[in-house]
Design a protein around this motif. Structure first.
Motif, PDB file in Angstrom:
ATOM      1  N   LEU A 189       0.749   9.824  -7.884  1.00 47.59           N
ATOM      2  CA  LEU A 189       1.919  10.346  -8.593  1.00 47.59           C
ATOM      3  C   LEU A 189       2.911  10.985  -7.619  1.00 47.59           C
ATOM      4  CD1 LEU A 189       0.249  11.862 -11.787  1.00 47.59           C
ATOM      5  CD2 LEU A 189       1.637   9.783 -11.633  1.00 47.59           C
ATOM      6  N   ASP A 190       2.394  11.550  -6.523  1.00 50.06           N
ATOM      7  CA  ASP A 190       3.276  12.113  -5.502  1.00 50.06           C
ATOM      8  C   ASP A 190       4.086  11.004  -4.821  1.00 50.06           C
ATOM      9  OD1 ASP A 190       4.052  14.595  -3.988  1.00 50.06           O
ATOM     10  OD2 ASP A 190       3.353  13.376  -2.308  1.00 50.06           O
ATOM     11  N   ILE A 191       3.477   9.840  -4.649  1.00 45.33           N
ATOM     12  CA  ILE A 191       4.212   8.696  -4.092  1.00 45.33           C
ATOM     13  C   ILE A 191       5.383   8.341  -5.005  1.00 45.33           C
ATOM     14  CG2 ILE A 191       4.060   6.221  -3.568  1.00 45.33           C
ATOM     15  CD1 ILE A 191       1.131   6.731  -2.686  1.00 45.33           C
ATOM     16  N   PRO A 251     -11.751  -2.892  10.421  1.00 44.76           N
ATOM     17  CA  PRO A 251     -13.148  -2.724   9.988  1.00 44.76           C
ATOM     18  C   PRO A 251     -13.214  -2.191   8.561  1.00 44.76           C
ATOM     19  CG  PRO A 251     -12.505  -0.921  11.412  1.00 44.76           C
ATOM     20  CD  PRO A 251     -11.345  -1.880  11.422  1.00 44.76           C
ATOM     21  N   GLU A 252     -14.308  -2.503   7.878  1.00 42.20           N
ATOM     22  CA  GLU A 252     -14.499  -1.985   6.517  1.00 42.20           C
ATOM     23  C   GLU A 252     -14.644  -0.473   6.568  1.00 42.20           C
ATOM     24  OE1 GLU A 252     -17.445  -2.696   2.678  1.00 42.20           O
ATOM     25  OE2 GLU A 252     -17.556  -4.009   4.441  1.00 42.20           O
ATOM     26  N   SER A 253     -13.928   0.212   5.677  1.00 38.52           N
ATOM     27  CA  SER A 253     -13.918   1.678   5.720  1.00 38.52           C
ATOM     28  C   SER A 253     -13.605   2.228   4.337  1.00 38.52           C
ATOM     29  CB  SER A 253     -12.859   2.163   6.718  1.00 38.52           C
ATOM     30  OG  SER A 253     -12.643   3.559   6.574  1.00 38.52           O
ATOM     31  N   PRO A 254     -14.144   3.426   4.000  1.00 39.52           N
ATOM     32  CA  PRO A 254     -13.796   4.039   2.721  1.00 39.52           C
ATOM     33  C   PRO A 254     -12.447   4.753   2.759  1.00 39.52           C
ATOM     34  CG  PRO A 254     -15.337   5.444   3.881  1.00 39.52           C
ATOM     35  CD  PRO A 254     -15.174   4.206   4.721  1.00 39.52           C
ATOM     36  N   ALA A 255     -11.822   4.837   3.936  1.00 39.14           N
ATOM     37  CA  ALA A 255     -10.575   5.594   4.096  1.00 39.14           C
ATOM     38  C   ALA A 255      -9.366   4.671   4.019  1.00 39.14           C
ATOM     39  CB  ALA A 255     -10.578   6.346   5.414  1.00 39.14           C
ATOM     40  N   VAL A 256      -8.395   5.051   3.189  1.00 38.55           N
ATOM     41  CA  VAL A 256      -7.141   4.306   3.044  1.00 38.55           C
ATOM     42  C   VAL A 256      -5.993   5.236   3.423  1.00 38.55           C
ATOM     43  CG1 VAL A 256      -5.687   2.954   1.493  1.00 38.55           C
ATOM     44  CG2 VAL A 256      -8.164   3.029   1.127  1.00 38.55           C
ATOM     45  N   THR A 257      -5.103   4.741   4.283  1.00 40.87           N
ATOM     46  CA  THR A 257      -3.969   5.543   4.750  1.00 40.87           C
ATOM     47  C   THR A 257      -2.678   5.047   4.111  1.00 40.87           C
ATOM     48  OG1 THR A 257      -5.050   5.935   6.874  1.00 40.87           O
ATOM     49  CG2 THR A 257      -2.685   6.311   6.783  1.00 40.87           C
ATOM     50  N   ASN A 258      -1.908   5.975   3.542  1.00 41.59           N
ATOM     51  CA  ASN A 258      -0.608   5.678   2.945  1.00 41.59           C
ATOM     52  C   ASN A 258       0.462   6.480   3.683  1.00 41.59           C
ATOM     53  OD1 ASN A 258      -1.280   4.295   0.050  1.00 41.59           O
ATOM     54  ND2 ASN A 258      -2.824   5.816   0.599  1.00 41.59           N
ATOM     55  N   ILE A 259       1.584   5.831   4.001  1.00 38.64           N
ATOM     56  CA  ILE A 259       2.693   6.508   4.669  1.00 38.64           C
ATOM     57  C   ILE A 259       3.924   6.334   3.779  1.00 38.64           C
ATOM     58  CG2 ILE A 259       4.045   6.685   6.795  1.00 38.64           C
ATOM     59  CD1 ILE A 259       1.561   4.630   7.749  1.00 38.64           C
ATOM     60  N   TYR A 260       4.531   7.433   3.345  1.00 43.05           N
ATOM     61  CA  TYR A 260       5.707   7.341   2.477  1.00 43.05           C
ATOM     62  C   TYR A 260       6.603   8.560   2.731  1.00 43.05           C
ATOM     63  CZ  TYR A 260       2.796  10.491  -0.374  1.00 43.05           C
ATOM     64  OH  TYR A 260       2.010  11.531  -0.807  1.00 43.05           O
ATOM     65  N   GLY A 261       7.890   8.280   2.978  1.00 43.20           N
ATOM     66  CA  GLY A 261       8.805   9.374   3.295  1.00 43.20           C
ATOM     67  C   GLY A 261       8.334  10.111   4.532  1.00 43.20           C
ATOM     68  N   ASN A 262       8.251  11.421   4.420  1.00 46.33           N
ATOM     69  CA  ASN A 262       7.767  12.231   5.548  1.00 46.33           C
ATOM     70  C   ASN A 262       6.315  12.670   5.345  1.00 46.33           C
ATOM     71  OD1 ASN A 262       8.176  14.037   3.465  1.00 46.33           O
ATOM     72  ND2 ASN A 262       9.030  15.652   4.754  1.00 46.33           N
ATOM     73  N   LYS A 263       5.544  11.851   4.599  1.00 44.84           N
ATOM     74  CA  LYS A 263       4.179  12.220   4.252  1.00 44.84           C
ATOM     75  C   LYS A 263       3.176  11.134   4.634  1.00 44.84           C
ATOM     76  CE  LYS A 263       5.854  14.763   0.208  1.00 44.84           C
ATOM     77  NZ  LYS A 263       5.837  14.857  -1.268  1.00 44.84           N
ATOM     78  N   ILE A 264       1.961  11.580   4.916  1.00 46.60           N
ATOM     79  CA  ILE A 264       0.819  10.689   5.134  1.00 46.60           C
ATOM     80  C   ILE A 264      -0.255  11.118   4.134  1.00 46.60           C
ATOM     81  CG2 ILE A 264      -0.920   9.887   6.773  1.00 46.60           C
ATOM     82  CD1 ILE A 264       1.021  11.283   8.914  1.00 46.60           C
ATOM     83  N   ALA A 265      -0.753  10.168   3.367  1.00 46.91           N
ATOM     84  CA  ALA A 265      -1.837  10.469   2.430  1.00 46.91           C
ATOM     85  C   ALA A 265      -3.055   9.633   2.818  1.00 46.91           C
ATOM     86  CB  ALA A 265      -1.428  10.158   0.996  1.00 46.91           C
ATOM     87  N   ILE A 266      -4.162  10.296   3.056  1.00 48.01           N
ATOM     88  CA  ILE A 266      -5.408   9.606   3.399  1.00 48.01           C
ATOM     89  C   ILE A 266      -6.388   9.816   2.237  1.00 48.01           C
ATOM     90  CG2 ILE A 266      -7.323   9.419   5.029  1.00 48.01           C
ATOM     91  CD1 ILE A 266      -5.396  10.641   7.142  1.00 48.01           C
ATOM     92  N   ALA A 321      -8.946  13.376  -0.956  1.00 47.27           N
ATOM     93  CA  ALA A 321      -7.680  12.937  -0.379  1.00 47.27           C
ATOM     94  C   ALA A 321      -6.997  14.118   0.305  1.00 47.27           C
ATOM     95  CB  ALA A 321      -6.772  12.359  -1.457  1.00 47.27           C
ATOM     96  N   VAL A 322      -6.148  13.791   1.259  1.00 51.89           N
ATOM     97  CA  VAL A 322      -5.356  14.807   1.930  1.00 51.89           C
ATOM     98  C   VAL A 322      -3.936  14.280   2.080  1.00 51.89           C
ATOM     99  CG1 VAL A 322      -6.081  13.928   4.199  1.00 51.89           C
ATOM    100  CG2 VAL A 322      -5.119  16.226   4.022  1.00 51.89           C
ATOM    101  N   ILE A 323      -2.959  15.121   1.813  1.00 50.74           N
ATOM    102  CA  ILE A 323      -1.551  14.791   2.068  1.00 50.74           C
ATOM    103  C   ILE A 323      -1.069  15.666   3.212  1.00 50.74           C
ATOM    104  CG2 ILE A 323       0.817  14.870   1.199  1.00 50.74           C
ATOM    105  CD1 ILE A 323      -0.212  14.242  -1.567  1.00 50.74           C
ATOM    106  N   ILE A 324      -0.574  15.022   4.254  1.00 52.17           N
ATOM    107  CA  ILE A 324       0.008  15.738   5.391  1.00 52.17           C
ATOM    108  C   ILE A 324       1.518  15.547   5.316  1.00 52.17           C
ATOM    109  CG2 ILE A 324       0.083  15.930   7.912  1.00 52.17           C
ATOM    110  CD1 ILE A 324      -2.690  14.464   7.875  1.00 52.17           C
ATOM    111  N   GLU A 325       2.238  16.627   5.179  1.00 51.56           N
ATOM    112  CA  GLU A 325       3.700  16.550   5.078  1.00 51.56           C
ATOM    113  C   GLU A 325       4.309  17.004   6.402  1.00 51.56           C
ATOM    114  OE1 GLU A 325       7.272  17.911   2.021  1.00 51.56           O
ATOM    115  OE2 GLU A 325       5.162  18.265   1.529  1.00 51.56           O
ATOM    116  N   ASN A 326       4.645  16.022   7.225  1.00 52.98           N
ATOM    117  CA  ASN A 326       5.179  16.325   8.553  1.00 52.98           C
ATOM    118  C   ASN A 326       5.982  15.110   9.022  1.00 52.98           C
ATOM    119  OD1 ASN A 326       5.028  16.230  11.646  1.00 52.98           O
ATOM    120  ND2 ASN A 326       4.389  18.329  11.195  1.00 52.98           N
TER     121      ASN A 326
END
Length: 239
Positions: free
Chosen positions: A122-124, A187-202, A211-216
């Motif tokens: 929803l933040d995306i 490689p197969e991994s449970p972690a998915v990285t999203n990059i949108y605007g000035n944010k990274i969501a893992i 999940a973690v959102i890094i706003e930088n």
């Protein structure tokens, strides 16, 4: 979804849920009868009836000196939700202004569980920027199929596109607004990285996802450069 779960998500207490659903099913009843049918003690039943009356979901008539309670029509629930939405809209500008003043650049927010992950998606939508993602194994579609389709609709409405680098043979349900490229080298991994605007969501898709959102801005720019390199060296769907 069960009515009990929906009402719980709307903030109703367990006793309010029991009393409301009892009245909706059984019709007009006295408080004593409601208490027995709903399996609540008399005091809790009266308190629940009071709260439901304040919400406009229960009314009563006097027959002699006895109050007979009844549930209002179920569509009143929609009116109640709309009223809450309007109340939030009234205070939203003030809250947003205060949030903006106290917001820290480079903040990190942590989320747990399916509801927490939903908050990230929803933040995306709220950010309104295109999303660039890698590492998905299709967990979003498998764990949250209904919301994945809803997310696709919201992206379409807000003109948000996704570019997704994924292992061959994997796909997500939010398909109409997503462009795929494949690489055998991820490689197969449970972690998915999203990059949108000035944010990274893992998003980490464990049994209880986190999940973690890094706003930088600087970090998002660096991750986007990394993504662009991978995108350039990945294969198109029809390759």
């Amino acid at each position: 979804m069960q009515p009990e779960k929906v009402l719980e998500n709307l903030g109703f207490s367990p006793n309010e849920i029991k009393v409301y659903l009892t009245l909706n099913e059984k019709g007009s009843k006295t408080a004593g009868k409601i208490s027995k049918l709903a399996k609540t003690d008399r005091s809790s039943c009266y308190n629940a009836l009071k709260l439901l009356q304040e919400k406009g979901l229960v009314s009563y008539v006097l027959i002699g000196k006895v109050k007979w309670f009844q549930a209002t029509g179920p569509r009143r629930l929609l009116d109640y939700v709309k009223e809450q939405e309007e109340s939030v809209k009234e205070i939203l500008p003030k809250l947003q202004e205060e949030h903006k003043r106290t917001k820290i650049e480079g903040q990190v927010r942590l989320f747990k569980g399916i509801k927490g992950v939903k908050s990230v998606f929803l933040d995306i939508i709220r950010t309104g920027k295109d999303n660039f993602a890698f590492g998905s194994e299709g967990q979003f579609s498998e764990r949250m199929p209904e919301f994945a389709l809803q997310f696709d609709r919201m992206k379409k409405e807000n003109k948000i596109k996704t570019q997704l680098i994924i292992r061959k043979g994997r796909k997500e349900l939010d398909d109409k607004t997503t462009t795929y490229r494949y690489t055998p080298e991820i490689p197969e991994s449970p972690a998915v990285t999203n990059i949108y605007g000035n944010k990274i969501a893992i998003i980490i898709w464990t049994d209880e996802p986190e999940a973690v959102i890094i706003e930088n801005s600087a970090a998002a720019k660096a991750y986007k450069s990394y993504f662009d390199f991978m995108w350039k060296n990945s294969k198109k769907l029809n390759s």
